[in-house]
Write a protein that holds these residues in place. Structure first.
Motif, mmCIF file in Angstrom:
data_model
loop_
_atom_site.group_PDB
_atom_site.id
_atom_site.type_symbol
_atom_site.label_atom_id
_atom_site.label_comp_id
_atom_site.label_asym_id
_atom_site.label_seq_id
_atom_site.Cartn_x
_atom_site.Cartn_y
_atom_site.Cartn_z
ATOM 1 N N LEU A 1 0.849 -1.192 0.000
ATOM 2 C CA LEU A 1 0.000 0.000 0.000
ATOM 3 C C LEU A 1 0.884 1.242 0.000
ATOM 4 O O LEU A 1 1.867 1.326 0.732
ATOM 5 C CB LEU A 1 -0.911 0.021 1.230
ATOM 6 C CG LEU A 1 -2.116 -0.895 1.182
ATOM 7 C CD1 LEU A 1 -2.821 -0.907 2.530
ATOM 8 C CD2 LEU A 1 -3.064 -0.478 0.084
ATOM 9 N N GLY A 2 0.563 2.168 -0.869
ATOM 10 C CA GLY A 2 1.341 3.386 -0.971
ATOM 11 C C GLY A 2 2.555 3.272 -1.872
ATOM 12 O O GLY A 2 3.307 4.229 -2.016
ATOM 13 N N ARG A 3 2.751 2.111 -2.481
ATOM 14 C CA ARG A 3 3.895 1.896 -3.376
ATOM 15 C C ARG A 3 3.436 1.822 -4.826
ATOM 16 O O ARG A 3 2.282 1.499 -5.104
ATOM 17 C CB ARG A 3 4.607 0.594 -3.011
ATOM 18 C CG ARG A 3 5.347 0.678 -1.696
ATOM 19 C CD ARG A 3 6.139 -0.565 -1.373
ATOM 20 N NE ARG A 3 6.951 -1.012 -2.488
ATOM 21 C CZ ARG A 3 7.438 -2.247 -2.589
ATOM 22 N NH1 ARG A 3 7.190 -3.139 -1.670
ATOM 23 N NH2 ARG A 3 8.178 -2.574 -3.626
ATOM 24 N N PRO A 4 4.352 2.049 -5.768
ATOM 25 C CA PRO A 4 3.998 1.936 -7.186
ATOM 26 C C PRO A 4 3.698 0.483 -7.568
ATOM 27 O O PRO A 4 4.418 -0.428 -7.157
ATOM 28 C CB PRO A 4 5.255 2.419 -7.914
ATOM 29 C CG PRO A 4 6.070 3.127 -6.903
ATOM 30 C CD PRO A 4 5.709 2.553 -5.571
ATOM 31 N N ILE A 5 2.613 0.294 -8.314
ATOM 32 C CA ILE A 5 2.242 -1.036 -8.807
ATOM 33 C C ILE A 5 1.821 -0.932 -10.267
ATOM 34 O O ILE A 5 1.558 0.157 -10.783
ATOM 35 C CB ILE A 5 1.089 -1.669 -7.996
ATOM 36 C CG1 ILE A 5 -0.190 -0.833 -8.139
ATOM 37 C CG2 ILE A 5 1.484 -1.892 -6.547
ATOM 38 C CD1 ILE A 5 -1.435 -1.549 -7.640
ATOM 39 N N THR A 6 1.760 -2.077 -10.912
ATOM 40 C CA THR A 6 1.188 -2.196 -12.250
ATOM 41 C C THR A 6 0.085 -3.232 -12.170
ATOM 42 O O THR A 6 0.298 -4.324 -11.645
ATOM 43 C CB THR A 6 2.249 -2.629 -13.275
ATOM 44 O OG1 THR A 6 3.287 -1.654 -13.293
ATOM 45 C CG2 THR A 6 1.655 -2.745 -14.659
ATOM 46 N N VAL A 7 -1.085 -2.880 -12.676
ATOM 47 C CA VAL A 7 -2.224 -3.794 -12.690
ATOM 48 C C VAL A 7 -2.486 -4.192 -14.142
ATOM 49 O O VAL A 7 -2.708 -3.334 -14.994
ATOM 50 C CB VAL A 7 -3.481 -3.131 -12.085
ATOM 51 C CG1 VAL A 7 -4.668 -4.070 -12.165
ATOM 52 C CG2 VAL A 7 -3.220 -2.716 -10.654
ATOM 53 N N ARG B 1 -3.217 -2.080 -19.229
ATOM 54 C CA ARG B 1 -2.331 -2.046 -18.070
ATOM 55 C C ARG B 1 -2.418 -0.672 -17.428
ATOM 56 O O ARG B 1 -2.455 0.345 -18.116
ATOM 57 C CB ARG B 1 -0.911 -2.332 -18.545
ATOM 58 C CG ARG B 1 0.143 -2.312 -17.500
ATOM 59 C CD ARG B 1 1.480 -2.795 -18.069
ATOM 60 N NE ARG B 1 1.871 -2.119 -19.288
ATOM 61 C CZ ARG B 1 2.759 -1.122 -19.361
ATOM 62 N NH1 ARG B 1 3.334 -0.684 -18.263
ATOM 63 N NH2 ARG B 1 3.064 -0.573 -20.507
ATOM 64 N N TYR B 2 -2.482 -0.648 -16.101
ATOM 65 C CA TYR B 2 -2.516 0.601 -15.341
ATOM 66 C C TYR B 2 -1.315 0.634 -14.403
ATOM 67 O O TYR B 2 -1.032 -0.354 -13.725
ATOM 68 C CB TYR B 2 -3.797 0.715 -14.521
ATOM 69 C CG TYR B 2 -5.030 0.914 -15.357
ATOM 70 C CD1 TYR B 2 -5.448 2.187 -15.713
ATOM 71 C CD2 TYR B 2 -5.762 -0.171 -15.815
ATOM 72 C CE1 TYR B 2 -6.572 2.380 -16.502
ATOM 73 C CE2 TYR B 2 -6.891 0.011 -16.603
ATOM 74 C CZ TYR B 2 -7.283 1.280 -16.941
ATOM 75 O OH TYR B 2 -8.396 1.467 -17.730
ATOM 76 N N THR B 3 -0.627 1.761 -14.352
ATOM 77 C CA THR B 3 0.458 1.944 -13.391
ATOM 78 C C THR B 3 0.112 3.125 -12.507
ATOM 79 O O THR B 3 -0.495 4.091 -12.961
ATOM 80 C CB THR B 3 1.809 2.203 -14.084
ATOM 81 O OG1 THR B 3 1.720 3.397 -14.849
ATOM 82 C CG2 THR B 3 2.205 1.043 -14.983
ATOM 83 N N GLY B 4 0.482 3.016 -11.244
ATOM 84 C CA GLY B 4 0.202 4.092 -10.306
ATOM 85 C C GLY B 4 0.516 3.662 -8.890
ATOM 86 O O GLY B 4 1.151 2.633 -8.667
ATOM 87 N N ILE B 5 0.048 4.439 -7.944
ATOM 88 C CA ILE B 5 0.280 4.183 -6.525
ATOM 89 C C ILE B 5 -0.944 3.469 -5.944
ATOM 90 O O ILE B 5 -2.066 3.949 -6.077
ATOM 91 C CB ILE B 5 0.508 5.503 -5.757
ATOM 92 C CG1 ILE B 5 1.592 6.350 -6.419
ATOM 93 C CG2 ILE B 5 0.816 5.227 -4.286
ATOM 94 C CD1 ILE B 5 2.950 5.715 -6.440
ATOM 95 N N LEU B 6 -0.725 2.313 -5.320
ATOM 96 C CA LEU B 6 -1.821 1.565 -4.697
ATOM 97 C C LEU B 6 -2.287 2.310 -3.449
ATOM 98 O O LEU B 6 -1.519 2.508 -2.513
ATOM 99 C CB LEU B 6 -1.365 0.160 -4.320
ATOM 100 C CG LEU B 6 -2.385 -0.723 -3.617
ATOM 101 C CD1 LEU B 6 -3.597 -0.974 -4.515
ATOM 102 C CD2 LEU B 6 -1.762 -2.040 -3.197
ATOM 103 N N SER B 7 -3.554 2.745 -3.461
ATOM 104 C CA SER B 7 -4.057 3.470 -2.295
ATOM 105 C C SER B 7 -5.029 2.643 -1.464
ATOM 106 O O SER B 7 -5.159 2.874 -0.271
ATOM 107 C CB SER B 7 -4.711 4.792 -2.717
ATOM 108 O OG SER B 7 -5.774 4.560 -3.595
ATOM 109 N N CYS B 8 -5.701 1.664 -2.082
ATOM 110 C CA CYS B 8 -6.672 0.863 -1.340
ATOM 111 C C CYS B 8 -6.955 -0.426 -2.093
ATOM 112 O O CYS B 8 -6.917 -0.466 -3.312
ATOM 113 C CB CYS B 8 -7.955 1.675 -1.171
ATOM 114 S SG CYS B 8 -9.159 0.906 -0.093
#
Length: 106
Positions: free
Chosen positions: A42-48, A55-62
């Motif tokens: 949580l709070g780190r960069p991820i790729t979904v 594909r989505y990249t960003g910061i996991l918030s929840c």
């Protein structure tokens, strides 16, 4: 509750990713589950990666138990090309193929 094949793939991908990203935890991998791993990112960069190959990249918030994902500072990619930039994104869990985290740099 029934699990879908994509959820099983997500769990296996997370388990593999867990062993890669926690090698510096003094061999405590046996006590971590995919659920606890997700809480640590949580709070780190991820790729979904979605089943539609988007594909989505960003910061996991929840994240919830259904693999519904909320991200911040998100970018959308299709075919490797940047399509859009969003502030906040909500991804429904049944569309998720797997989640990847950035490897730790030592």
């Amino acid at each position: 509750l029934r699990s879908t094949p994509s959820q099983f793939k997500v769990m296996s991908e997370l388990t593999a990713s867990l062993s890669e990203t926690t090698t510096d935890n003094n061999n405590d991998n046996d006590s971590l589950t995919p659920s606890t791993f997700l809480k640590t990112v949580l709070g780190r960069p991820i790729t979904v990666h979605l089943s539609s190959s988007t594909r989505y990249t960003g910061i996991l918030s929840c994240l919830d138990g259904y693999m519904n994902i909320a991200m911040e500072q998100t970018e959308e990619y299709e075919g490797g090309q940047l399509k859009a930039k969003y502030g906040d994104v909500f991804i429904r869990g049944n569309n998720v193929m797997y989640i990847a985290t950035e490897k730790k740099i030592k």
